[in-house]
Design a protein around this motif. Structure first.
Motif, PDB file in Angstrom:
ATOM      1  N   ASN A   1      -5.505   6.145   6.780  1.00 46.50           N
ATOM      2  CA  ASN A   1      -6.529   5.152   6.492  1.00 46.50           C
ATOM      3  C   ASN A   1      -7.918   5.742   6.705  1.00 46.50           C
ATOM      4  OD1 ASN A   1      -7.189   2.587   5.655  1.00 46.50           O
ATOM      5  ND2 ASN A   1      -7.317   1.791   7.744  1.00 46.50           N
ATOM      6  N   LYS A   2      -8.029   6.561   7.755  1.00 51.09           N
ATOM      7  CA  LYS A   2      -9.319   7.189   8.059  1.00 51.09           C
ATOM      8  C   LYS A   2      -9.696   8.163   6.949  1.00 51.09           C
ATOM      9  CE  LYS A   2     -12.609   7.072  10.742  1.00 51.09           C
ATOM     10  NZ  LYS A   2     -13.273   5.863  11.224  1.00 51.09           N
TER      11      LYS A   2
ATOM     12  N   GLU B   1      -7.042   9.970  -2.862  1.00 47.40           N
ATOM     13  CA  GLU B   1      -6.402   9.639  -4.135  1.00 47.40           C
ATOM     14  C   GLU B   1      -5.355  10.689  -4.496  1.00 47.40           C
ATOM     15  OE1 GLU B   1      -6.696   6.906  -6.269  1.00 47.40           O
ATOM     16  OE2 GLU B   1      -7.673   6.134  -4.453  1.00 47.40           O
TER      17      GLU B   1
ATOM     18  N   SER C   1       0.817  -1.210   0.000  1.00 48.62           N
ATOM     19  CA  SER C   1       0.000   0.000   0.000  1.00 48.62           C
ATOM     20  C   SER C   1       0.849   1.259   0.000  1.00 48.62           C
ATOM     21  CB  SER C   1      -0.909  -0.001   1.220  1.00 48.62           C
ATOM     22  OG  SER C   1      -0.143   0.173   2.384  1.00 48.62           O
TER      23      SER C   1
ATOM     24  N   PRO D   1     -12.450   9.577   0.092  1.00 45.48           N
ATOM     25  CA  PRO D   1     -11.686   8.768  -0.877  1.00 45.48           C
ATOM     26  C   PRO D   1     -11.057   9.595  -1.994  1.00 45.48           C
ATOM     27  CG  PRO D   1     -13.883   7.855  -0.525  1.00 45.48           C
ATOM     28  CD  PRO D   1     -13.852   9.154   0.190  1.00 45.48           C
ATOM     29  N   TYR D   2     -11.777  10.605  -2.466  1.00 49.21           N
ATOM     30  CA  TYR D   2     -11.227  11.375  -3.587  1.00 49.21           C
ATOM     31  C   TYR D   2     -10.028  12.204  -3.154  1.00 49.21           C
ATOM     32  CZ  TYR D   2     -15.239  10.002  -6.343  1.00 49.21           C
ATOM     33  OH  TYR D   2     -16.159   9.261  -7.026  1.00 49.21           O
TER      34      TYR D   2
ATOM     35  N   ARG E   1      -8.744   7.935   3.893  1.00 51.68           N
ATOM     36  CA  ARG E   1      -9.088   7.111   2.733  1.00 51.68           C
ATOM     37  C   ARG E   1     -10.557   6.719   2.787  1.00 51.68           C
ATOM     38  NH1 ARG E   1      -9.798   1.753   1.816  1.00 51.68           N
ATOM     39  NH2 ARG E   1      -9.264   1.181   3.935  1.00 51.68           N
ATOM     40  N   ILE E   2     -11.034   6.385   4.000  1.00 51.48           N
ATOM     41  CA  ILE E   2     -12.411   5.927   4.137  1.00 51.48           C
ATOM     42  C   ILE E   2     -13.387   7.093   4.058  1.00 51.48           C
ATOM     43  CG2 ILE E   2     -14.024   4.933   5.796  1.00 51.48           C
ATOM     44  CD1 ILE E   2     -11.633   3.116   6.665  1.00 51.48           C
TER      45      ILE E   2
END
Lengths: 387, 367
Positions: free
Chosen positions: A345-346, A356, A197, A352-353, A348-349
């Motif tokens: 990670n948080k 990225e 990752s 999300p955009y 990312r959840i």
């Protein structure tokens, strides 16, 4: 050939077919196996004649002889394990060279732990080091990975003849239920995703002091390089456990106004990380809740039955937890510039955009992100004594 | 011993038909599906893709059933000629027969690769394949009824063991690996549909099965049930695998589902090797897929040439073996799987619809 003869021929042929059925094709006798229970990997000083790096692989073998010898009548003549080291430039050729030194067939199906030396982890990409161990089907992916301070082979040694250090390491990781100073176990299965990752993560670190092994904080693996960039000490690891909220038990030691220790024992722990994105600005809220009890307090004059006292004790503990968290956040953001506690990670959840866009240089971005932190502790009881 | 439809002993109940369909669909794919689908989708929404793939397969299955129901007691090999004429019909039948025995070879080889790697290291491939094929031969010589009865026995064992090992892996399951849901919109989800739909390959067996059913009018229900069960299996599989290995971890594992089972130990339990349980049911599932496709190919040849089925069964055995040995390495094998899948898409998603339309226009068969 008449029918009689033909029948006889067929009969004998079918008996021949039955013969190989009696045995197992690739069976191995257990007495002839050397069970590898743990492996240590170290980097050797660079060889001038050699371009690449040299690896030393130390395998901890348990064989039918060592197992029996360890506990005979309480008298011990021989160690319960046998360590064999071999040096080479890649993992498998080195392992195969061990055939020249041991009479047993090495059998890694019960391998439990893999310890990587500090030097090796700092110099080589973990993905490369672990490649063989992830690829090989004989190794169980449920094996644990630890990082040794200094040399890894030292952690597989024990002064005590009955102990098998590899098993001790495994047993010790179970302790993460009762202290906040041990990380949840990281297996080969789990490390795959982490390495791929590109985000930073922690591995349990272990050191060997005078023949005794001890868990000493955590190793920080940088996501971009997959190399070790430094260590967090035990106190910093406590902060990490509070941030992740994954601790199942442990203590918080703080001092009251008179400087006497109060010990808060954690019964439950919960942490919520909330991410906020405002234009280009990312920030986090960290909310930690915990319930626990007073396990030890040296001030004999205080009355536990008074709520006012419990409040004071709570505040003292909250202050300590906050200090732990601030301390490790500072270390992560400024010393190592590595997000090892799941903030990314948080994001990312929840966004999300946004993730990225920022994931490529997340560790860099993370080092400047403001984090607000809120801690709420509740003391449920104070054991069986009021002094 | 003539396996032409019409003889009263070669009849299967609807339950048996559904079980055959389930067993056919569940095969090699379950070990690789998490990887192949994540490679395409790249977000944790793979489970949605799996459900969509299943629904699409259901539609294709219903079309196949509708087509077959127009020609009661006839298999595709027998009625295709009535729709498009003897020659084109014969050609289509040959294509489908070739498809069936290729699939059968593919399954055998995958089985040999996985058992050779994880279970029987050092055993030559031919030694793994041959007994497997001979037992398959022994089974299908009896026709479709023994096949159906064996499948009925395998089915509950599969379900129980699968659910057991899947839920044992809950210990290393991390919910955050499955979040966010639809974080990057629906586009990624759509990208994986072809891959997941191919995992449901198997409804094409209804081209033949309807003819054997005691009550063919219920065949649509058989398809719906027969696809739903594997769909549940697949969803559980991808959810558990991604939950444990994370999206980034899945893509690098050759057999991610086995990796999941190898990735945990439960202290105190007598057993430690949970992947062997999974491999046992998986091999049984491969066996069912192998035998049904083998039978379908042999049946096709016998009905096409209007001869007894037995010689074709024996004749196909070496053909399947040779095809199974063609892929040189594991990547070749995966390519072969992809290729067969693409052919299947044409043969069983597009073709039945066209045939159904032609049949309607010509008012052929039973309206």
């Amino acid at each position: 050939m008449n029918t009689q003869q033909l029948r006889r021929l067929l009969c004998s042929l079918s008996i021949l077919i039955l013969l190989p059925l009696a045995g197992c094709w690739s069976s191995k006798e257990i007495e002839n196996l050397g069970f590898i229970v743990g492996t240590a990997l170290d980097l050797e000083k660079k060889d001038p004649d050699h371009n690449g790096h040299l690896l030393t692989v130390t395998n901890q073998f348990v064989t039918s002889e060592t197992i029996g010898s360890g506990t005979k009548d309480g008298k011990t003549q021989q160690k319960a394990y046998k360590n064999i080291s071999e040096t080479g430039d890649a993992a498998l050729p080195t392992l195969r060279n061990m055939i020249l030194r041991i009479d047993k067939r090495a059998f890694a199906e019960h391998s439990k732990v893999l310890v990587i030396g500090e030097e090796l982890a700092r110099t080589l990409n973990l993905q490369q080091t672990l490649d063989f161990f992830i690829r090989e089907q004989e190794m169980r992916p449920s094996g644990l990975i630890l990082i040794a301070r200094e040399r890894a082979s030292g952690t597989l040694e024990s002064k005590n003849l009955v102990d098998i250090p590899a098993f001790q390491l495994i047993e010790m990781t179970q302790g993460h239920d009762r202290t906040t100073k041990i990380l949840p176990p990281m297996t080969l299965t789990k490390i795959q995703g982490k390495l791929q990752s590109g985000s930073s993560f922690l591995l349990q670190s272990v050191s060997s002091i005078k023949g005794e092994i001890k868990f000493t904080g955590a190793a920080v693996i940088k996501g971009k390089t997959n190399k070790l960039s430094g260590f967090l000490n035990e106190e910093e690891l406590e902060g990490i456990t509070w941030i992740s909220g994954k601790g199942k038990g442990g203590l918080v030691r703080s001092f009251d106004d008179e400087g006497l220790p109060i010990v808060y024992e954690i019964l439950s722990m919960k942490s919520v990380i909330k991410s906020h994105v405002d234009g280009n600005r990312i920030s986090f809220d960290l909310i930690i809740e915990s319930e626990g009890r007073i396990a030890e307090h040296w001030d004999v004059s205080e009355k536990d039955f008074e709520n006012g006292y419990l409040k004071r004790a709570e505040q003292a503990s909250v202050k300590e937890v906050k200090r732990l968290i601030r301390n490790v956040l500072n270390k992560m953001q400024h010393t190592y510039q590595a997000d090892v506690s799941g903030f990314g990670n948080k994001l990312r959840i929840e966004y999300p955009y946004v993730w990225e866009k920022v994931k490529k240089d997340w560790d860099q971005t993370f080092s400047e992100v403001p984090i607000r932190c809120e801690v709420k502790l509740t003391i449920k009881d104070y054991g069986t004594s009021d002094h | 011993m003539l396996a032409m439809s019409g003889s009263s002993k070669d009849r299967i109940t609807n339950l048996q038909a559904a079980v055959i369909l389930v067993n056919y669909i569940l095969a090699a794919g379950i070990l690789t599906l998490p990887r192949t689908s994540v490679e395409k989708v790249k977000t944790p929404d793979v489970w949605i893709t799996v459900i969509i793939g299943g629904l699409i397969t259901m539609i294709a299955g219903v079309i196949i059933v509708k087509l077959s129901q127009r020609y009661p007691e006839k298999t595709f090999y027998q009625y295709s000629g009535e729709i498009v004429g003897k020659w084109i019909g014969g050609l289509l039948s040959i294509l489908i027969i070739a498809y069936f025995f290729t699939i059968s070879a593919y399954e055998v080889r995958t089985m040999a690769e996985v058992t050779g790697f994880f279970l029987l290291e050092g055993t030559p491939t031919w030694a793994i394949i041959m007994p497997f094929m001979w037992i398959g031969l022994y089974l299908i010589i009896g026709g479709i009824t023994p096949l159906a009865r064996l499948f009925e026995m395998i089915f509950p064992v599969t379900i129980i063991i699968f659910l057991l090992v899947a839920f044992l892996s809950l210990g290393i399951f991390e919910f955050n690996n499955l979040r966010p849901v639809l974080g990057l919109g629906v586009i990624p989800v759509l990208k994986g549909i072809k891959t997941t739909a191919l995992a449901f390959l198997g409804t094409e067996v209804m081209l033949l099965l309807v003819a054997f059913m005691k009550r063919p009018e219920k065949a649509v229900k058989v398809v719906l049930i027969g696809v739903t069960v594997p769909m549940v299996f697949y969803v559980i599989t991808v959810v558990m695998v991604i939950g444990a290995l994370s999206i980034d971890g899945v893509t690098t594992r050759t057999w991610p589902t086995l990796e999941l089972m190898r990735g945990f130990e439960i202290p105190g339990l007598i057993f430690e090797r949970f992947e062997s349980f999974l491999l046992v049911i998986w091999i049984m599932q491969i066996f069912t897929t192998f035998t049904i496709t083998y039978y379908a190919a042999a049946l096709g040849l016998s009905q096409l040439l209007k001869k007894d089925i037995q010689p074709f069964i024996y004749a196909l055995l070496p053909v399947i073996y040779v095809i199974a040995m063609i892929p040189k390495n594991i990547n070749d094998l995966f390519h072969m799987g992809d290729m067969v899948g693409n052919v299947a898409l044409l043969l069983f998603a597009v073709l039945p619809l066209i045939l159904l339309l032609i049949s309607r226009l010509k008012k052929g068969g039973k309206a």
